[in-house]
Structures are given as structure tokens and as C-alpha cells.
Design an enzyme around this catalytic site. Structure first.
Site, PDB file in Angstrom:
ATOM      1  N   CYS A   2       3.840   3.019   1.015  1.00  0.00           N
ATOM      2  CA  CYS A   2       4.771   4.127   1.251  1.00  0.00           C
ATOM      3  C   CYS A   2       6.116   3.593   1.730  1.00  0.00           C
ATOM      4  O   CYS A   2       6.289   2.415   1.984  1.00  0.00           O
ATOM      5  CB  CYS A   2       4.201   5.062   2.314  1.00  0.00           C
TER       6      CYS A   2
HETATM    7  N1  GLN Z   1      -3.095   3.684   2.828  1.00  0.00           N
HETATM    8  C1  GLN Z   1      -2.227   4.788   3.022  1.00  0.00           C
HETATM    9  C2  GLN Z   1      -2.505   5.927   2.082  1.00  0.00           C
HETATM   10  O1  GLN Z   1      -3.348   5.868   1.239  1.00  0.00           O
HETATM   11  C3  GLN Z   1      -0.772   4.383   2.932  1.00  0.00           C
HETATM   12  C4  GLN Z   1      -0.448   3.947   1.561  1.00  0.00           C
HETATM   13  C5  GLN Z   1       0.881   3.329   1.458  1.00  0.00           C
HETATM   14  O2  GLN Z   1       1.445   2.743   2.369  1.00  0.00           O
HETATM   15  N2  GLN Z   1       1.340   3.412   0.283  1.00  0.00           N
HETATM   16  O3  GLN Z   1      -1.855   6.908   2.196  1.00  0.00           O
END
Ligand code: GLN
Length: 240
Positions: A2
Site C-alpha cells: 500500500c
Molecule cells: N497486507 C496488507 C493487506 O493485505 C497490506 C498490503 C499492502 O501493504 N499492500 O492489506
């Protein structure tokens, strides 16, 4: 992974932080510039902010499991929402994690707003700490519950311990409580922009201002009225 953004400073509109910057979170939802894992962040978004009209320490959130780029209702209201302290994120779900509004950061314990960029093995998180507190079975929601349980003053130690237990973990945290903004770098980028009216922490710059500074990996960043403090996380407690 994210992308997330935090603000501590003067009251500004949510729109000015999230939607208006040329490479802000709205653009990062479909065209991030520095993302190493995943192509885009279409699996939801959240904007959390502390509400000055309620004394400045009440967290409020607007979250969705839809992509930020199409959120015309938020776009309409965001120029009218102002805050001195904000945590916002766009999400690219890790494989196997649910796509639901309760899995979108920021998470909260009623005092802190917290975003996690990365992944962690859920089996390593203590079930006793999570209990009914985790907002979702998503790893980030369970990690947030663990961090809230351990206390934000132990954030650095919690990240070091989890990083040692799970070498594949990426543990980039961004959290705020209305007067403090804290973040960790553990496997992904984080940048600081020191503006005249406050401090921005963001996974990647929201514009091409040359004043953006990169935070080294494995660091704790603490922002308060006293300024910005960086502490290395791969050295013994307290060392810089
Ligand atoms: N693991 C977290 C999720 O599935 C964050 C994913 C991310 O950082 N893209 O939301």
C-alpha cells in the site's frame, strides 16, 4: 504494498493532502511511482483524521473497499474537511487477504489511527493480544491490534521482534494520535517533507518538491511539536 500518508501541523483540508497533489494518494491509487510490490492500489482506501471541533483528539474515519480514483462523494466533501492530524492510505491487498472495508487502513483503538504497508505472518501475532479487537482477519488489522495492545511507546521494539521472527515481513507503520505522528521503515520507502505549516510523512513524494527527504530503511520516525526524530531500529535500544 500500500501507500500511506500522515500529516501533523496546521489545519489543512483533506483534499489538499490526498486529492490535489499531482502525485498524491489519488494518483498513487493507479500510478504509484515508487511501489516495489504490486502495480496499483485499487483494493480500497481510508482517510482518518483528528477532529478539532471535538477537542482535537477524536479520530474519525472514512474508508471504502473501492478504488480511491472513483470516489466522487469523497471528492465533493474533502475540501470541506479540515484537520491538523491525518493518516490516509490506499490499499493493494496481499494475496489471500479479504477485500472489505474493515481491512482498509487506518485502523483505530479509539485514540490512535494506524496504517500498515507490508505483510506479516499472522501466525506470529499473539492471539491473546488480538482477541476481538482486530477489525478484520487481514494481517494489517491483526498487526494493528497487536501494536495497540503493546502500546505505541513500544512500537520500535514490537517491529524489531516481529521482523526477527518473520524475516519475510515488511513492517512499515504510520500512526497518529492528534499530537504525535510515528512511523517505521522496514522493507519499504518513506519520505519526509518539512513544510512551514507542518510535517508530511508519505510512502512516496506527492509532488516534485526537492525538499522531500528519504528515510533510511529500519528506522523509527517520531514527529511532535518538538520536531522530527529518527532512530535506527537495527541497533540496540536507544542507539541512533
Ligand atoms: N497486507 C496488507 C493487506 O493485505 C497490506 C498490503 C499492502 O501493504 N499492500 O492489506
Amino acid at each position: 504494498m500500500c501507500r500511506h500518508l500522515g500529516w501533523l501541523g496546521a489545519e489543512v483540508t483533506l483534499s489538499s493532502l490526498v486529492l490535489e497533489p499531482p502525485q498524491g494518494l489519488r494518483v498513487q491509487s493507479y500510478a504509484p511511482r515508487r511501489q516495489k510490490h504490486g502495480l496499483m492500489n485499487a483494493d480500497g482506501w481510508g482517510v482518518g483524521f483528528f477532529d478539532a471541533s471535538s477537542g482535537g483528539d477524536v479520530p474519525r474515519r472514512w474508508r471504502s473497499s473501492a478504488p480511491l480514483w472513483g470516489e466522487t462523494s469523497f471528492e465533493s466533501v474533502a475540501p470541506a474537511l479540515r484537520s491538523h492530524c491525518v493518516v490516509a492510505a490506499v490499499r493493494s491487498a496481499t494475496v489471500g487477504m479479504p477485500i472489505e472495508v474493515s481491512a482498509a487502513a487506518p485502523f483505530t483503538d479509539g485514540h490512535w489511527l494506524l496504517s500498515h504497508n507490508g505483510l506479516v505472518d499472522r501466525a506470529l501475532l499473539p492471539a491473546s493480544a488480538i482477541g476481538a479487537r482486530a477489525e478484520s482477519v487481514c494481517d494489517s488489522a491483526m498487526l494493528a491490534a497487536t501494536i495497540f495492545d503493546r502500546g505505541m511507546d513500544a512500537l520500535g521494539d514490537t517491529i524489531i521482534e516481529l521482523g526477527a521472527a518473520d524475516p519475510l515481513a515488511r513492517l512499515n507503520i504510520l500512526a497518529a494520535n492528534g499530537s504525535r505522528l510515528v512511523a517505521t521503515t522496514w522493507g519499504d520507502t518513506l519520505c519526509i517533507l518539512r513544510r512551514e505549516d507542518g510535517v508530511v510523512l508519505a510512502s512516496e513524494p506527492y509532488d516534485d518538491d526537492p525538499d522531500w527527504e528519504d528515510v533510511p530503511d529500519r528506522h523509527l520516525v517520531e514527529v511532535s511539536a518538538d520536531g522530527v526524530k529518527l532512530t535506527a531500529l537495527d541497533h540496540p535500544k536507544g542507539a541512533r
